[in-house]
Design a protein around this motif. Structure first.
Motif, short mmCIF file in Angstrom:
data_model
loop_
_atom_site.label_atom_id
_atom_site.label_comp_id
_atom_site.label_asym_id
_atom_site.label_seq_id
_atom_site.Cartn_x
_atom_site.Cartn_y
_atom_site.Cartn_z
N GLY A 161 -24.12 -11.58 -7.47
CA GLY A 161 -25.38 -11.62 -8.21
C GLY A 161 -25.82 -12.99 -8.69
N ALA A 162 -24.91 -13.97 -8.75
CA ALA A 162 -25.29 -15.29 -9.23
C ALA A 162 -25.74 -16.21 -8.10
CB ALA A 162 -24.12 -15.94 -9.97
N GLY A 163 -25.58 -15.79 -6.86
CA GLY A 163 -26.00 -16.62 -5.72
C GLY A 163 -27.48 -16.52 -5.46
N GLY A 164 -27.94 -17.21 -4.43
CA GLY A 164 -29.36 -17.23 -4.12
C GLY A 164 -29.89 -15.85 -3.78
N ILE A 165 -29.20 -15.13 -2.88
CA ILE A 165 -29.62 -13.79 -2.51
C ILE A 165 -29.50 -12.85 -3.71
CG2 ILE A 165 -29.06 -11.77 -1.09
CD1 ILE A 165 -30.36 -13.92 0.55
#
Length: 346
Positions: A161-165
């Motif tokens: 959830g913390a990534g770009g996607i």
């Protein structure tokens, strides 16, 4: 023009002179203002994710900039227009040729540079959550489950959830009225997910997401579990994703960070009437059913208004010059970044 090239591995990235692209029929050339770093770029430098046939072997799956040349048969976009674009390759350069169907206007309220952070994540998230997963359409597969029904808000589990996607997906889910659970690594990233609107943020380093999801949904009349899983891990999470599903739920696999081969217990999937799908964006055709032009059109129609309203933000964590592409990929690979890393070109 200048572009990033590599010899063997991400540490060999370097600026080089390459021929300027020319627009073919149905294409435009964009003078690139910025491009974004994606995990696919890292995999490509390691020989694990080659570009599809006919695509540029230069890294970069999205960009923003100004149209500088228009090919035969192009109607609408014109030289001087500020745009962003979904690419099959070529973004790590001063110029790129792209099919006009993959070119999108810059969303209202977003700077030209920031717009480079949107095409790949927006098209990936919308095509998988909405077009494949059924979120926001009132249906899951062929069964009426979501929307204005007695069944209430859909429940979605988003890994990374913390990534770009992931950060984009959390916001889109919330804008569509879904309840969101997500996984992230470490307290800081977990808090970022909560700040984005996640109802449940799980630290995968110290918590079991199946147990957390089961507890979170235990009071729901539909039964325990989530309706939709957006998964970037693949084999490593396959069995546990199935265990997290509610009846009629589905898992959409979009990444293989946790391996390519896993064991599927059909005895666990069958009573859930569950489904497992795996999709890819880069290798899709431009036109036709499931093509990238159609996805881009839906993104402009459905997601850009969310961005303009402030419900979905660009989540840019860092901007770096194109010449620092090797450092940017190393940062992405370290897992210490969040959201999107941009490379500015002009």
């Amino acid at each position: 023009m200048k572009a990033i090239r590599y010899d063997d591995g991400p540490e060999t990235l370097h600026l080089a002179e390459v021929p300027d692209p020319e627009p073919g029929p149905g294409e435009v050339v964009i003078d690139v203002a910025a491009t974004a770093v994606n995990r696919a770029d890292l995999l490509q430098t390691k020989g694990l994710y080659p570009p599809p046939p006919g695509a540029s072997d230069i890294l970069g799956l999205e960009c923003s900039g100004r149209i500088s040349a228009v090919g035969e048969g192009v109607e609408g976009p014109a030289a001087g227009d500020e745009v962003c674009a979904l690419l099959a390759g070529g973004g790590y350069a001063e110029k790129v040729a792209v099919p006009v169907g993959q070119v999108m206007p810059v969303p209202e309220g977003v700077s030209l540079t920031e717009a480079a952070s949107l095409p790949e994540v927006a098209c990936t998230v919308w095509s998988n959550l909405a077009m494949t997963g059924g979120l926001g359409s009132g249906v899951l597969a062929a069964t009426a489950r979501w929307g204005e029904t007695e069944l209430g808000a859909p429940r979605v589990l988003i890994h990374g959830g913390a990534g770009g996607i992931g950060s984009h997906a959390i916001q889109v889910c919330r804008a569509l009225g879904a309840r969101v659970a997500t996984t992230a690594g470490g307290p800081e990233k977990v808090q970022r997910c909560r700040d984005l609107g996640a109802d449940l943020a799980i630290d995968y380093r110290s918590e079991d997401f199946v147990e957390k999801v089961t507890d979170w949904t235990s009071g729901d009349e539909r039964g325990r579990g989530v309706d939709l899983v957006l998964d970037v891990m693949g084999a490593k999470y396959l069995e546990r994703n199935v265990a997290s599903l509610a009846p009629d739920g589905r898992v959409v696999v979009i990444g293989l960070q946790g391996g390519v081969k896993g064991e599927l217990n059909l005895g666990a999937l069958l009573p859930r009437r569950g489904g497992i799908l795996a999709t890819n964006l880069r290798a899709r055709p431009v036109d036709g059913p499931g093509g990238k032009a159609g996805i881009c059109s839906e993104v402009v129609e459905r997601v850009w208004p969310m961005v303009a309203a402030g419900d979905v933000t660009t989540m840019v964590s860092r901007e770096m010059p194109l010449a620092d592409a090797a450092e940017a990929l190393a940062l992405l690979g370290s897992g210490d970044s969040y959201g999107k890393i941009l490379l500015t070109v002009s």
